[in-house]
Write a protein that holds these residues in place. Structure first.
Motif, PDB file in Angstrom:
ATOM      1  N   ALA A   1       0.805  -1.226   0.000  1.00  0.00           N
ATOM      2  CA  ALA A   1       0.000   0.000   0.000  1.00  0.00           C
ATOM      3  C   ALA A   1       0.834   1.270   0.000  1.00  0.00           C
ATOM      4  CB  ALA A   1      -0.935   0.010   1.207  1.00  0.00           C
ATOM      5  N   VAL A   2       2.110   1.174   0.404  1.00  0.00           N
ATOM      6  CA  VAL A   2       2.891   2.375   0.699  1.00  0.00           C
ATOM      7  C   VAL A   2       4.001   2.592  -0.324  1.00  0.00           C
ATOM      8  CG1 VAL A   2       4.210   3.597   2.471  1.00  0.00           C
ATOM      9  CG2 VAL A   2       2.414   1.995   3.150  1.00  0.00           C
ATOM     10  N   ILE A   3       4.160   3.849  -0.740  1.00  0.00           N
ATOM     11  CA  ILE A   3       5.252   4.311  -1.594  1.00  0.00           C
ATOM     12  C   ILE A   3       5.915   5.478  -0.867  1.00  0.00           C
ATOM     13  CG2 ILE A   3       5.799   5.461  -3.789  1.00  0.00           C
ATOM     14  CD1 ILE A   3       3.426   3.955  -5.008  1.00  0.00           C
ATOM     15  N   ALA A   4       7.224   5.630  -1.014  1.00  0.00           N
ATOM     16  CA  ALA A   4       7.942   6.682  -0.297  1.00  0.00           C
ATOM     17  C   ALA A   4       8.473   7.739  -1.247  1.00  0.00           C
ATOM     18  CB  ALA A   4       9.093   6.082   0.504  1.00  0.00           C
TER      19      ALA A   4
ATOM     20  N   PRO B   1       8.931   1.084  -2.319  1.00  0.00           N
ATOM     21  CA  PRO B   1       9.374   1.756  -3.546  1.00  0.00           C
ATOM     22  C   PRO B   1       9.636   3.241  -3.312  1.00  0.00           C
ATOM     23  CG  PRO B   1       7.374   0.459  -3.911  1.00  0.00           C
ATOM     24  CD  PRO B   1       7.567   0.557  -2.434  1.00  0.00           C
ATOM     25  N   GLY B   2      10.637   3.773  -4.016  1.00  0.00           N
ATOM     26  CA  GLY B   2      10.931   5.197  -3.980  1.00  0.00           C
ATOM     27  C   GLY B   2      10.669   5.833  -5.327  1.00  0.00           C
TER      28      GLY B   2
ATOM     29  N   GLU C   1      11.166  -1.917  -8.314  1.00  0.00           N
ATOM     30  CA  GLU C   1      10.435  -1.394  -7.151  1.00  0.00           C
ATOM     31  C   GLU C   1      10.680   0.103  -7.025  1.00  0.00           C
ATOM     32  OE1 GLU C   1       8.189  -2.785  -5.096  1.00  0.00           O
ATOM     33  OE2 GLU C   1       8.259  -4.445  -6.511  1.00  0.00           O
ATOM     34  N   SER C   2      10.144   0.852  -7.973  1.00  0.00           N
ATOM     35  CA  SER C   2      10.288   2.299  -7.956  1.00  0.00           C
ATOM     36  C   SER C   2       9.153   2.925  -8.751  1.00  0.00           C
ATOM     37  CB  SER C   2      11.650   2.727  -8.534  1.00  0.00           C
ATOM     38  OG  SER C   2      11.747   2.378  -9.897  1.00  0.00           O
ATOM     39  N   VAL C   3       9.019   4.239  -8.617  1.00  0.00           N
ATOM     40  CA  VAL C   3       8.021   5.015  -9.357  1.00  0.00           C
ATOM     41  C   VAL C   3       8.777   6.023 -10.214  1.00  0.00           C
ATOM     42  CG1 VAL C   3       6.049   6.586  -9.199  1.00  0.00           C
ATOM     43  CG2 VAL C   3       6.350   4.774  -7.493  1.00  0.00           C
TER      44      VAL C   3
ATOM     45  N   SER D   1      10.806   0.708 -13.976  1.00  0.00           N
ATOM     46  CA  SER D   1       9.955   0.891 -12.798  1.00  0.00           C
ATOM     47  C   SER D   1       8.580   0.275 -13.022  1.00  0.00           C
ATOM     48  CB  SER D   1       9.789   2.388 -12.497  1.00  0.00           C
ATOM     49  OG  SER D   1      11.033   3.042 -12.412  1.00  0.00           O
ATOM     50  N   ASN D   2       8.042  -0.348 -11.978  1.00  0.00           N
ATOM     51  CA  ASN D   2       6.720  -0.960 -12.103  1.00  0.00           C
ATOM     52  C   ASN D   2       5.613   0.064 -12.326  1.00  0.00           C
ATOM     53  OD1 ASN D   2       7.447  -3.667 -11.906  1.00  0.00           O
ATOM     54  ND2 ASN D   2       7.474  -3.604  -9.667  1.00  0.00           N
ATOM     55  N   LEU D   3       5.801   1.275 -11.767  1.00  0.00           N
ATOM     56  CA  LEU D   3       4.782   2.314 -11.899  1.00  0.00           C
ATOM     57  C   LEU D   3       5.405   3.569 -12.491  1.00  0.00           C
ATOM     58  CD1 LEU D   3       1.925   3.458 -11.380  1.00  0.00           C
ATOM     59  CD2 LEU D   3       2.694   4.081  -9.071  1.00  0.00           C
ATOM     60  N   THR D   4       4.739   4.147 -13.478  1.00  0.00           N
ATOM     61  CA  THR D   4       5.123   5.454 -13.997  1.00  0.00           C
ATOM     62  C   THR D   4       3.960   6.414 -13.774  1.00  0.00           C
ATOM     63  OG1 THR D   4       4.339   4.933 -16.236  1.00  0.00           O
ATOM     64  CG2 THR D   4       6.662   4.498 -15.743  1.00  0.00           C
ATOM     65  N   LEU D   5       4.307   7.675 -13.535  1.00  0.00           N
ATOM     66  CA  LEU D   5       3.286   8.691 -13.289  1.00  0.00           C
ATOM     67  C   LEU D   5       3.518   9.895 -14.193  1.00  0.00           C
ATOM     68  CD1 LEU D   5       3.021   8.797  -9.373  1.00  0.00           C
ATOM     69  CD2 LEU D   5       1.318   7.907 -10.979  1.00  0.00           C
ATOM     70  N   LEU D   6       2.465  10.342 -14.809  1.00  0.00           N
ATOM     71  CA  LEU D   6       2.459  11.592 -15.560  1.00  0.00           C
ATOM     72  C   LEU D   6       1.648  12.617 -14.790  1.00  0.00           C
ATOM     73  CD1 LEU D   6       1.608  10.205 -19.114  1.00  0.00           C
ATOM     74  CD2 LEU D   6       3.695  11.473 -18.570  1.00  0.00           C
TER      75      LEU D   6
END
Length: 523
Positions: free
Chosen positions: A353-356, A376-377, A400-402, A458-463
């Motif tokens: 649940a948590v991302i840093a 993940p950071g 394990e990162s964003v 990275s498993n997650l990318t954000l725009l």
């Protein structure tokens, strides 16, 4: 975690034809459905906690637990019909509502005043029809909510009621009995019933939170049914004049100010005017407040980001004009403190649940601890450089990162590109395959940059939503006091953006890139 891509958009920025000049809770699934057209499967919002009158920063909330009633969708409040809303607004209010809907920026004071007027009528009707007449279903639901959330709700409701009675001045200015939480005042807040003027105000605050949470639960459920993850943001600390510090004063240090150590830009360091955690006091109840806050975030969001995670390892504090220092002071204690607090947050929130947010100056042991805990950071591409100041290839990031181009405190890549030095643009051009000539259009370059981001390991990318729609506006400029901060709205309602042929084409292109990167399912 499955590879995915998502969009960061503040709740206040979401815009629909029926809003009241600010994004609303029930707009979340509408926004999620719109973003899915671009292959996005996660929607991240900034904190939506209740703000003080006149405050606009989502990181300056009155509470770490309460949802701001400014986000309630008035038309979906029980017992309020169109006629009741129109009557509560009056001709002047209806004209003001139209102005706010068409405004390019959020006018917090005006929106709050207008919604307060109508929500006061909703509360009056609730008391008359649900409480006074014995509507058992509504009474049961309301009291069940009050009992379930009593650990924070009773203190928050009493604090807001008292604050309003003192013209919205903070608790440190109140009379002694109220400032120090007299036992009779606390007793009153624990019993949700009409018990005089103060009791009524307490009850109204509980009612507003009940309505907000009903709408939030419904909106999150609809998002999840669409297959979209709702991600939130948990600020590192709360303000000195918050309900949390008032109710848990022994667990915070208000005699010092949190800040940042000296650097090339601030040789004296920074003092933010925020309290610090008193870890010795918090340890005596096994970090109960921290755990409760984490459980709360997990109850509202599928995932959430911890802001300023390094602060849980070491706090830079200053007392008056003294030179500041880290607490704890030595690395061994800092390492132990960070691991203890992060374990408590993760245990309370649940696995995954948590991302840093680990941006800025981060000691190596902090990231070592995060890796050991599976936390993940963040990887902000323009800041990811090796020892020779060369940009790192995102295709080599840890899974394990964003990965992201920007944050709410930076320009979006749509503008940041023009702010780069020439060599930085050249480095990005090489990574992204941008053709360094004048024949490539701005939109083509943006697609290549988005493709680069989506290619990250990275498993997650954000725009940022600005990057998705090709907008160059900033959400916030740190260190600048401006009515441009925290007020940006989508340029048009989502209903209009959905039918814009240029945006439709842009979204289809981004979706194809997301599918090619294994971050979205084929149509």
């Amino acid at each position: 975690m499955v590879r995915a891509t998502g969009v960061t958009i503040p709740l206040f920025s979401i815009r629909t034809r029926g809003d009241w000049g600010i994004g609303q809770i029930t707009d979340l699934p509408v926004c999620a459905a719109w973003l899915m057209r671009a292959g996005q499967r996660l929607l991240q919002v900034l904190p939506a906690n209740e703000l003080a009158e006149g405050e606009t920063s989502p990181y300056g909330a009155l509470s770490a637990f309460a949802i701001d009633p400014i986000y309630i969708t008035v038309e979906q409040v029980p017992l309020l019909d169109e006629a009741a809303i129109a009557q509560a607004l009056g001709n002047e209010g209806r004209a003001e509502l139209e102005r706010l809907r068409g405004a390019a920026r959020v006018d917090y004071r005006a929106v709050r005043a207008l919604k307060k007027r109508v929500l006061a009528e909703a509360f009056a009707r609730f008391r008359r029809t649900a409480l006074a007449t014995g509507n058992m279903s509504a009474q049961h639901d309301f009291r069940a909510f009050v009992q379930k959330e009593s650990a924070w709700l009773s203190d928050h409701a009493l604090y807001c009621a008292l604050r309003a009675s003192h013209s919205f001045w903070g608790w440190s200015t109140w009379p002694t009995a109220e400032r120090d939480r007299d036992s009779e005042l606390v007793r009153l807040s624990r019993d949700p019933k009409d018990d005089g003027a103060l009791g009524t105000r307490v009850l109204e605050q509980m009612y507003l939170q009940w309505v907000a949470h009903q709408q939030w639960t419904m909106a999150r459920g609809r998002m999840n049914a669409l297959g979209v993850v709702l991600m939130g943001d948990m600020p590192f600390i709360v303000g000195s004049e918050s309900a949390d510090v008032w109710a848990n004063r022994s667990e915070f240090r208000t005699d010092v100010s949190l800040g940042a150590p000296p650097d090339g830009f601030n040789p004296e360091g920074q003092a933010w005017g925020l309290p610090a955690y008193d870890w010795d006091a918090m340890d005596r109840n096994d970090l109960a407040w921290i755990r409760a806050r984490s459980r709360r975030a997990a109850a509202l969001f599928d995932r959430f980001r911890i802001d300023h995670v390094v602060g849980f390892f070491r706090q830079w504090v200053r007392k008056g004009h003294e030179h500041g220092g880290f607490v704890p002071a030595d690395e061994t204690a800092q390492r132990a403190r960070g691991e203890k607090v992060l374990r408590a947050i993760i245990d309370a929130a649940g696995p995954g649940a948590v991302i840093a947010e680990d941006l800025g100056v981060i000691p190596p042991f902090a990231r070592e601890t995060m890796a050991r805990l599976g936390l993940p950071g963040y990887k902000v591409l323009p800041w990811e450089r090796n020892e020779h100041n060369v940009l790192r290839d995102p295709r080599a990031f840890a899974p394990e990162s964003v990965a992201t181009f920007s944050t709410h405190d930076t320009a979006p890549i749509t503008q940041w590109w023009y702010d780069f030095a020439a060599w930085e643009r050249e480095s990005f051009a090489q990574l992204a395959g941008v053709r360094p000539n004048e024949t490539e259009t701005e939109s083509e370059r943006e697609f290549r940059l988005i493709e680069l981001l989506l290619s990250a390991r990275s498993n997650l990318t954000l725009l940022l939503v600005n990057e998705l729609i090709g907008d160059k506006s900033r959400i916030n400029t740190p260190g600048v006091i401006s009515d441009q901060n925290w007020t940006w709205r989508l340029p048009r309602p989502i209903e209009d953006l959905t039918s814009d042929p240029n945006l439709v084409q842009r979204f289809e292109r981004v979706r194809a890139l997301a599918i090619a990167a294994g971050r979205a399912a084929p149509v």
